[in-house]
Write an enzyme that holds these catalytic residues in place. Structure first.
Site, PDB file in Angstrom:
ATOM      1  N   ASN A  29       3.558  -6.414   7.135  1.00  0.00           N
ATOM      2  CA  ASN A  29       3.463  -5.758   5.844  1.00  0.00           C
ATOM      3  C   ASN A  29       3.508  -6.807   4.728  1.00  0.00           C
ATOM      4  O   ASN A  29       4.466  -7.583   4.644  1.00  0.00           O
ATOM      5  CB  ASN A  29       4.650  -4.788   5.718  1.00  0.00           C
TER       6      ASN A  29
ATOM      7  N   CYS B 176      -8.392  -1.542  -6.223  1.00  0.00           N
ATOM      8  CA  CYS B 176      -9.542  -0.649  -6.026  1.00  0.00           C
ATOM      9  C   CYS B 176      -9.119   0.802  -6.261  1.00  0.00           C
ATOM     10  O   CYS B 176      -9.720   1.725  -5.736  1.00  0.00           O
ATOM     11  CB  CYS B 176     -10.184  -0.857  -4.664  1.00  0.00           C
TER      12      CYS B 176
ATOM     13  N   ARG C 284     -16.237 -13.046  -3.367  1.00  0.00           N
ATOM     14  CA  ARG C 284     -16.049 -14.050  -2.307  1.00  0.00           C
ATOM     15  C   ARG C 284     -16.766 -15.328  -2.707  1.00  0.00           C
ATOM     16  O   ARG C 284     -16.286 -16.432  -2.470  1.00  0.00           O
ATOM     17  CB  ARG C 284     -16.581 -13.515  -0.976  1.00  0.00           C
TER      18      ARG C 284
HETATM   19  N1  SAH Z   1     -10.188  -8.415   1.555  1.00  0.00           N
HETATM   20  C1  SAH Z   1     -10.861  -7.631   2.575  1.00  0.00           C
HETATM   21  C2  SAH Z   1     -10.723  -6.141   2.375  1.00  0.00           C
HETATM   22  C3  SAH Z   1      -9.296  -5.650   2.332  1.00  0.00           C
HETATM   23  S1  SAH Z   1      -9.094  -3.966   2.761  1.00  0.00           S
HETATM   24  C4  SAH Z   1     -12.341  -8.028   2.621  1.00  0.00           C
HETATM   25  O1  SAH Z   1     -12.768  -8.858   1.819  1.00  0.00           O
HETATM   26  O2  SAH Z   1     -13.050  -7.530   3.491  1.00  0.00           O
HETATM   27  C5  SAH Z   1      -7.366  -3.804   2.782  1.00  0.00           C
HETATM   28  C6  SAH Z   1      -6.663  -4.379   3.997  1.00  0.00           C
HETATM   29  O3  SAH Z   1      -5.273  -4.273   3.745  1.00  0.00           O
HETATM   30  C7  SAH Z   1      -6.900  -3.675   5.311  1.00  0.00           C
HETATM   31  O4  SAH Z   1      -7.369  -4.601   6.266  1.00  0.00           O
HETATM   32  C8  SAH Z   1      -5.537  -3.127   5.744  1.00  0.00           C
HETATM   33  O5  SAH Z   1      -5.298  -3.273   7.135  1.00  0.00           O
HETATM   34  C9  SAH Z   1      -4.609  -4.022   4.987  1.00  0.00           C
HETATM   35  N2  SAH Z   1      -3.304  -3.451   4.617  1.00  0.00           N
HETATM   36  C10 SAH Z   1      -3.036  -2.211   4.155  1.00  0.00           C
HETATM   37  N3  SAH Z   1      -1.740  -2.102   3.823  1.00  0.00           N
HETATM   38  C11 SAH Z   1      -1.164  -3.303   4.083  1.00  0.00           C
HETATM   39  C12 SAH Z   1       0.146  -3.829   3.948  1.00  0.00           C
HETATM   40  N4  SAH Z   1       1.137  -3.094   3.444  1.00  0.00           N
HETATM   41  N5  SAH Z   1       0.365  -5.107   4.301  1.00  0.00           N
HETATM   42  C13 SAH Z   1      -0.640  -5.860   4.804  1.00  0.00           C
HETATM   43  N6  SAH Z   1      -1.892  -5.411   4.956  1.00  0.00           N
HETATM   44  C14 SAH Z   1      -2.161  -4.159   4.606  1.00  0.00           C
END
Ligand code: SAH
Length: 399
Positions: A282, A343, A212
């Site tokens: 999505n 991840c 970040r």
């Molecule tokens: N970037 C964030 C962490 C991401 S965790 C940080 O810095 O804190 C992954 C996220 O992806 C979750 O919030 C989940 O709700 C979202 N997610 C999972 N599948 C998804 C999809 N198909 N489309 C959009 N969001 C999705």
């Protein structure tokens, strides 16, 4: 004290000799007695030589998770207390200030298989993900309770990893005061609120802290208020960094409404005066829609959840990564930047690099890698345990 012995098959001791902490079911030749779930066993080579002490897990592919490779150091109360105290001491430099947060224990890489603990100020959120960690839960809780300044220990063992070990999900207060509804976390000057009961994992993704900051610095150096898309934003960790860095316009995209609500609050709590847009949906479809609308961006962050849950899923996961990275390349203005992550422990650095490269090629864009990214120093990876390197990322610039 005597322990049930597990004898390995001939020639199957090499990974334990290299101090890898997992012993797979196929390597086991003979089990003495009928050890309980998580019970400590003595691991022996085919010739009876001592190899390790580990936690036994009768139904898991990973049959034993090693606690110790030293014969004179069995995993008793003192052993666990010292390992936890040592892991916590290593993070002390990162924990300056009352709202500071860091991962205290990173499982196998800290010599504590299946134990994850994140510290948010006076709160420690733990995940007991292995049979061995579960078996020693009281000792583990007591060891965290001894750390300076800890007032609450809360459990979030509600992950899929538990079921593979034959364990039920468990959550709730383990020790101390009930945690506040929201805990304030301070990360390099950026502020977030964390709900340890309902948030993802332990409540916050601490592993992306340094990345970040990479984004915040990039936004600042590029200047001119770049337009940033934070895809898979969760509670807006990257968005806040972009706002603090001086983004002109921000778009947050996530499939979770609750995540978006929090992500908006986090951005609004900064002094940022730019324009915020949110997309609930999505990412696969929404990125495609943005492309078909001809949207162009200066920076795109892709931080999806783990796509490869198992070895069998790697191919499908690779297609998923390729898809979103391709769309991101198509959405970027010339000179734009992509911060892209995976991840999935099963998708290695090399494979991830190939996927991103083929996405750029299919988008017919030339791109350069400016930095290889990984988690911060509170998420170390043991040299004996490459599987611990789950988070990898690339900062790319496109022509
Ligand atoms: N970037 C964030 C962490 C991401 S965790 C940080 O810095 O804190 C992954 C996220 O992806 C979750 O919030 C989940 O709700 C979202 N997610 C999972 N599948 C998804 C999809 N198909 N489309 C959009 N969001 C999705």
């Amino acid at each position: 004290m005597t322990w049930p012995a597990v004898r390995l098959a001939r020639g199957r001791e090499s990974s334990a000799v290299r101090r890898h902490p997992w012993i797979f079911s196929g390597a086991v030749n003979r089990v003495e007695g009928d050890p309980d779930l998580g019970e400590t066993v003595l691991v022996q080579a085919a010739d009876g030589r001592f190899l390790a002490y580990g936690a036994y897990s009768p139904s898991s592919q990973i049959r034993i998770r090693v606690w110790s490779f030293e014969e004179d150091r069995p995993p008793d109360a003192d052993f666990l207390r010292r390992r936890i105290a040592k892991a916590a001491a290593r993070r002390r430099p990162l924990l300056q200030g009352p709202d500071a947060a860091a991962r205290l224990v990173h499982g196998e890489s800290d010599g504590l298989p299946g134990l994850i603990a994140d510290r948010f100020g006076s709160l420690v959120v733990v995940q007991l993900l292995s049979a061995g960690a579960e078996r020693h839960r009281e000792l583990i809780v007591a060891a965290f309770a001894e750390l300076d300044g800890v007032r609450t220990i809360y459990e979030r063992s509600d992950t899929e990893a538990r079921s593979k070990e034959g364990l039920e999900a468990r959550t709730g207060l383990l020790w101390g005061e009930e945690p506040a509804e929201e805990i304030i976390l301070e990360e390099c000057g950026r502020r977030f609120s964390v709900d340890c009961r309902a948030g993802h994992k332990t409540g916050f993704y601490l592993d992306q802290r340094a990345n970040r900051t990479v984004l915040e610095d990039l936004v600042r150096t590029v200047g001119d208020g770049p337009e940033v898309l934070d895809a898979f934003c969760y509670s807006g960790g990257f968005s806040v960094a972009a706002a603090v860095g001086g983004a002109g316009r921000l778009t947050q995209l996530d499939a979770s409404e609750a995540a978006l609500t929090l992500a908006r609050r986090h951005v609004e709590a900064t002094e940022w005066a730019g324009q915020l847009e949110q997309i609930h949906g999505n990412a696969f479809g929404e990125l495609r829609r943005l492309r078909s609308e001809g949207r162009l961006l200066d920076m795109v962050v892709l931080d999806p959840p783990k796509f490869a849950e198992s070895k069998a899923r790697v191919e499908r996961a690779s297609r998923g990564y390729k898809d979103i990275n391709l769309l991101a390349f198509q959405l970027l203005r010339p000179g734009g930047h992509l911060l892209t992550f995976s991840c999935s422990g099963r998708v290695g650095v090399e494979l991830f690099g190939k996927i991103v490269a083929s996405a750029a090629a299919d988008a017919r864009r030339d791109a350069q890698v400016l930095a290889q990214l990984g988690p911060g120093r509170d998420h170390p990876v043991s040299l004996a345990f490459p599987e611990g390197a789950y988070l990898k990322g690339l900062l790319c610039r496109v022509d």
